[in-house]
Design an enzyme around this catalytic site. Structure first.
Site, PDB file in Angstrom:
ATOM      1  N   CYS A  29       7.620   7.093 -89.218  1.00  0.00           N
ATOM      2  CA  CYS A  29       6.806   5.896 -88.993  1.00  0.00           C
ATOM      3  C   CYS A  29       7.225   4.774 -89.939  1.00  0.00           C
ATOM      4  O   CYS A  29       7.226   4.952 -91.156  1.00  0.00           O
ATOM      5  CB  CYS A  29       5.326   6.235 -89.200  1.00  0.00           C
ATOM      6  SG  CYS A  29       4.248   4.794 -89.099  1.00  0.00           S
ATOM      7  N   PHE A  30       7.581   3.638 -89.384  1.00  0.00           N
ATOM      8  CA  PHE A  30       8.126   2.575 -90.228  1.00  0.00           C
ATOM      9  C   PHE A  30       7.117   1.948 -91.177  1.00  0.00           C
ATOM     10  O   PHE A  30       7.488   1.303 -92.150  1.00  0.00           O
ATOM     11  CB  PHE A  30       8.865   1.510 -89.431  1.00  0.00           C
ATOM     12  CG  PHE A  30       8.187   0.866 -88.245  1.00  0.00           C
ATOM     13  CD1 PHE A  30       6.820   0.750 -88.111  1.00  0.00           C
ATOM     14  CD2 PHE A  30       8.984   0.337 -87.229  1.00  0.00           C
ATOM     15  CE1 PHE A  30       6.235   0.128 -87.009  1.00  0.00           C
ATOM     16  CE2 PHE A  30       8.418  -0.295 -86.124  1.00  0.00           C
ATOM     17  CZ  PHE A  30       7.046  -0.396 -86.017  1.00  0.00           C
TER      18      PHE A  30
END
Length: 182
Positions: A29-30
């Site tokens: 997840c960025f």
């Protein structure tokens, strides 16, 4: 930029000075990956987005559907006199489990794969050497891809600095626990 481009998408970051460099990492997840790098001294700016896929100007919904081939990634500008690429690589490896393939924790899908997108031959060599060294710490194979940096598509504005906007500390040097949520 196409005339149909969503105006809520910021322009892609570039180096702001001739003595800085770009780096691009994908480690799940960025949101949390971005916060890790925001906290590093020498990182001048960060931006979350999509890279490594085949569709131009993908949306978050399209990337999450798994049909574009993109991964969620963080592109950053850094000052190599303040922070080395090897230090950035260490932060990248420490952030995630690089043996999980198309997932990180509970996040499943190819958009969460581990990847290093290099911007120079020196970055490629350092990335390859660090991957080899990190493999010694795992019984399972490290699945991290090492690929040339291609087109980077910034994610929608609401994704930028998401965890910082949610109240998590982005101060340089902070070691507070990062909590990722959707």
């Amino acid at each position: 930029m196409s005339s149909t481009r969503d105006l809520s998408i910021p322009p892609v970051i570039k180096t702001s000075r001739p003595d800085t460099e770009l780096a691009t990492f994908a480690a799940g997840c960025f949101w949390s990956v971005e916060l890790v790098f925001q906290r590093k001294h020498g990182v001048l700016q960060t931006q979350v987005g999509y890279t490594g896929g085949s569709k131009a100007e993908p949306t978050y919904k399209e990337v999450c559907a798994g049909s574009t081939g993109h991964t969620e990634a963080v592109r950053l500008e850094y000052d190599p006199k303040e922070i080395s690429y090897n230090t950035l690589l260490t932060a990248f490896w420490n952030k995630h489990n690089p043996t999980q393939g198309n997932r990180q924790g509970n996040d499943l899908g190819s958009q969460y794969r581990s990847a290093i997108f290099y911007h120079s031959e020196d970055q490629r060599k350092l990335a390859e050497a660090s991957k080899h060294k990190v493999q010694e710490d795992y019984e399972k194979p490290v699945t991290t891809e090492i690929l040339p940096a291609g087109t980077f598509y910034p994610a929608e504005v609401y994704h930028q600095k998401y965890l910082e906007k949610g109240g998590q500390c982005a101060a340089k040097g902070s070691e507070e626990n990062i909590r990722c949520y959707g």
